[in-house]
Design a protein around this motif. Structure first.
Motif, PDB file in Angstrom:
ATOM      1  N   HIS A  71      51.100  12.634  33.489  1.00 22.24           N
ATOM      2  CA  HIS A  71      52.158  12.406  34.486  1.00 22.24           C
ATOM      3  C   HIS A  71      53.263  11.554  33.874  1.00 22.24           C
ATOM      4  O   HIS A  71      53.132  10.334  33.752  1.00 22.24           O
ATOM      5  CB  HIS A  71      51.548  11.701  35.715  1.00 22.24           C
ATOM      6  CG  HIS A  71      52.486  11.540  36.873  1.00 22.24           C
ATOM      7  ND1 HIS A  71      52.091  11.764  38.180  1.00 22.24           N
ATOM      8  CD2 HIS A  71      53.778  11.154  36.943  1.00 22.24           C
ATOM      9  CE1 HIS A  71      53.109  11.536  39.001  1.00 22.24           C
ATOM     10  NE2 HIS A  71      54.150  11.150  38.266  1.00 22.24           N
ATOM     11  N   HIS A  73      57.844  11.292  33.495  1.00 21.19           N
ATOM     12  CA  HIS A  73      59.215  11.745  33.798  1.00 21.19           C
ATOM     13  C   HIS A  73      60.090  11.304  32.623  1.00 21.19           C
ATOM     14  O   HIS A  73      60.948  10.449  32.778  1.00 21.19           O
ATOM     15  CB  HIS A  73      59.725  11.088  35.087  1.00 21.19           C
ATOM     16  CG  HIS A  73      58.856  11.245  36.300  1.00 21.19           C
ATOM     17  ND1 HIS A  73      59.210  12.031  37.369  1.00 21.19           N
ATOM     18  CD2 HIS A  73      57.662  10.694  36.637  1.00 21.19           C
ATOM     19  CE1 HIS A  73      58.275  11.959  38.327  1.00 21.19           C
ATOM     20  NE2 HIS A  73      57.331  11.153  37.899  1.00 21.19           N
ATOM     21  N   HIS A 228      52.715  14.635  44.127  1.00 21.09           N
ATOM     22  CA  HIS A 228      52.861  13.176  44.238  1.00 21.09           C
ATOM     23  C   HIS A 228      52.399  12.824  45.657  1.00 21.09           C
ATOM     24  O   HIS A 228      53.075  13.198  46.626  1.00 21.09           O
ATOM     25  CB  HIS A 228      54.320  12.758  44.108  1.00 21.09           C
ATOM     26  CG  HIS A 228      54.841  12.668  42.702  1.00 21.09           C
ATOM     27  ND1 HIS A 228      55.042  13.767  41.908  1.00 21.09           N
ATOM     28  CD2 HIS A 228      55.218  11.583  41.969  1.00 21.09           C
ATOM     29  CE1 HIS A 228      55.534  13.364  40.737  1.00 21.09           C
ATOM     30  NE2 HIS A 228      55.652  12.048  40.744  1.00 21.09           N
ATOM     31  N   HIS A 251      48.961   9.425  42.220  1.00 21.54           N
ATOM     32  CA  HIS A 251      49.159   8.113  42.845  1.00 21.54           C
ATOM     33  C   HIS A 251      47.901   7.730  43.605  1.00 21.54           C
ATOM     34  O   HIS A 251      47.169   6.864  43.169  1.00 21.54           O
ATOM     35  CB  HIS A 251      50.389   8.047  43.764  1.00 21.54           C
ATOM     36  CG  HIS A 251      51.678   7.972  43.017  1.00 21.54           C
ATOM     37  ND1 HIS A 251      52.066   6.849  42.325  1.00 21.54           N
ATOM     38  CD2 HIS A 251      52.662   8.867  42.848  1.00 21.54           C
ATOM     39  CE1 HIS A 251      53.241   7.061  41.766  1.00 21.54           C
ATOM     40  NE2 HIS A 251      53.626   8.293  42.051  1.00 21.54           N
ATOM     41  N   ASN A 302      52.893   7.590  34.238  1.00 20.45           N
ATOM     42  CA  ASN A 302      54.032   7.833  35.144  1.00 20.45           C
ATOM     43  C   ASN A 302      55.314   7.267  34.539  1.00 20.45           C
ATOM     44  O   ASN A 302      56.169   6.728  35.260  1.00 20.45           O
ATOM     45  CB  ASN A 302      53.776   7.239  36.537  1.00 20.45           C
ATOM     46  CG  ASN A 302      54.846   7.628  37.558  1.00 20.45           C
ATOM     47  OD1 ASN A 302      55.533   8.633  37.394  1.00 20.45           O
ATOM     48  ND2 ASN A 302      55.003   6.832  38.594  1.00 20.45           N
TER      49      ASN A 302
END
Ligand SMILES: [Zn+2]
Length: 396
Positions: A71, A73, A228, A251, A302
């Motif tokens: 995970h 970004h 998410h 999460h 994340n």
């Protein structure tokens, strides 16, 4: 194609219980032989006699599978350090902060985005991450999301289309029109460049009905599903993920008993992102409760500019043990094999004959040091696809 022997490994984590002791499949005093991008054998150390073109003496250190970060970004422009500082001074975290990154990313040139993402990928390699997932989600228009998926594809084959990250400002008063765009034109642009689709199912982002529409459209376009879910409060995300057969619900900070039961009774991996809860001053997810119920748990960074700007899986492991009740063994497994399961891959997250030759030599005799020595750079050497990609220059 050449072979590489990593000899004199004091403690090897294979993540294959058939090869060694416990769930981690631990072997002691062994050598690994890599040929091209694959592991070919794991066996007793022959102290320099193992036949191979090249040789590394691990000096009795611990070797683990490379971290699998399921995970991230990574592709974005801009900096949100001021927002972070304000939050530390008492401002709350809200999903809307994403729009600051959207503005900066839309304005950035492709060349600069490529350079920023590549430098973060290099940072992750130095942190021992050998395989990662990369999401889009900071353009929120069709051409821009496609650009982010294409840039992600330069870093990994696990690209996730996250057009449903946030409703962009120009659609603020007509969010269902934005969902229709995501499910239609934007998906058509992005699906050829992605393996997965994801949706931010949360108050302030997308509700259950909108999220279901996005996941359905993605599935019809041939993409695997990720969600998410339950980051900022209880909500429908986790059970939607399970109901839709998503690979992962990510999460899981706030879970009802029904959420835990749903995860435990499914193949959906609970991906926990403790660096996010650290950086947003939220409570940590209850990993003990998930593991006790029988759910599969993954740990991921994340890495993103708003809520978790770190590539340190070691930090995530330390938080998981200190704050979430995981053992060092459970946390290491979740950061390697767990990440691979969250991405439905069997070639990474393990060190067995035939697996990818992605591994880390720790500057330590055991993986427990990842928790025992928090904040210390313990990634001695990162090997990716059988090649040394990083080694700490001042460490012998
Ligand atoms: Zn995320």
């Amino acid at each position: 194609v050449s072979s590489l022997a990593i000899d004199n490994i004091g403690l090897l984590v294979t993540n294959d219980p058939a090869l060694g002791e416990g769930d981690l499949g631990i072997m002691r005093d062994v050598a690994l032989v890599l040929d091209g991008e694959r592991v070919v054998s794991v066996g007793a150390s022959e102290r320099g006699a193992t036949p191979a073109d090249e040789r590394i003496d691990a000096g009795g250190r611990c070797v683990i599978p490379g971290f699998v970060d399921s995970h991230t970004h990574l592709v974005f422009a801009g900096d949100r350090a001021d927002e972070f500082a304000a939050r530390m001074a008492g401002a709350p975290y809200a999903a809307g902060g994403i729009s600051a990154t959207v503005t900066a990313t839309r304005e950035a040139t492709t060349a600069s985005l490529r350079e920023l993402a590549a430098s973060r990928r290099a940072e992750a390699l130095r942190a021992g991450i050998t395989h990662l997932e990369v999401k889009s989600g900071y353009a929120l228009d069709s051409a821009g999301e496609r650009r982010l998926c294409e840039l992600g594809g330069e870093l990994t084959d696990d690209v996730t289309f996250l057009g449903a990250h946030l409703v962009p400002p120009e659609y603020a008063d007509r969010p269902d029109d934005y969902v229709a765009l995501v499910c239609g034109e934007m998906l058509s642009e992005c699906a050829p460049h992605a393996r997965w689709i994801d949706v931010f199912c949360e108050r302030g982002a997308f509700d259950a009905e909108q999220s279901r529409a996005v996941l359905r459209a993605g599935r019809e376009a041939g993409l695997g599903l990720r969600v998410h879910a339950n980051q900022l409060g209880l909500g429908p995300g986790v059970q939607l993920a399970v109901e839709m057969g998503a690979a992962s619900a990510d999460h899981c900070t706030y879970l009802s008993a029904a959420d835990v039961a749903a995860l435990a009774g499914s193949a959906t991996v609970a991906t926990l992102l403790p660096a996010t809860d650290f950086s947003t001053r939220q409570p940590y997810p209850d990993a003990r409760r998930l593991l006790g119920a029988g759910a599969t748990v993954a740990l991921a960074t994340n890495c993103n500019p708003g809520s978790s700007y770190t590539t340190s899986m070691s930090f995530c492991i330390a938080l998981a043990v200190r704050e979430m009740g995981m053992t060092a063994e459970e946390a290491l497994s979740a950061a390697t094999l767990g990440g691979a399961m969250a991405l439905q891959r069997s070639d990474v997250g393990v060190l067995t004959p035939g697996s990818r030759a992605d591994l880390v030599i720790l500057a330590a005799p055991s993986y427990t040091h990842l928790v025992y020595r928090p904040g210390v750079p313990l990634i001695h050497t990162t090997v990716l696809g059988g090649r040394v990609e990083w080694t700490q220059p001042d460490l012998k």
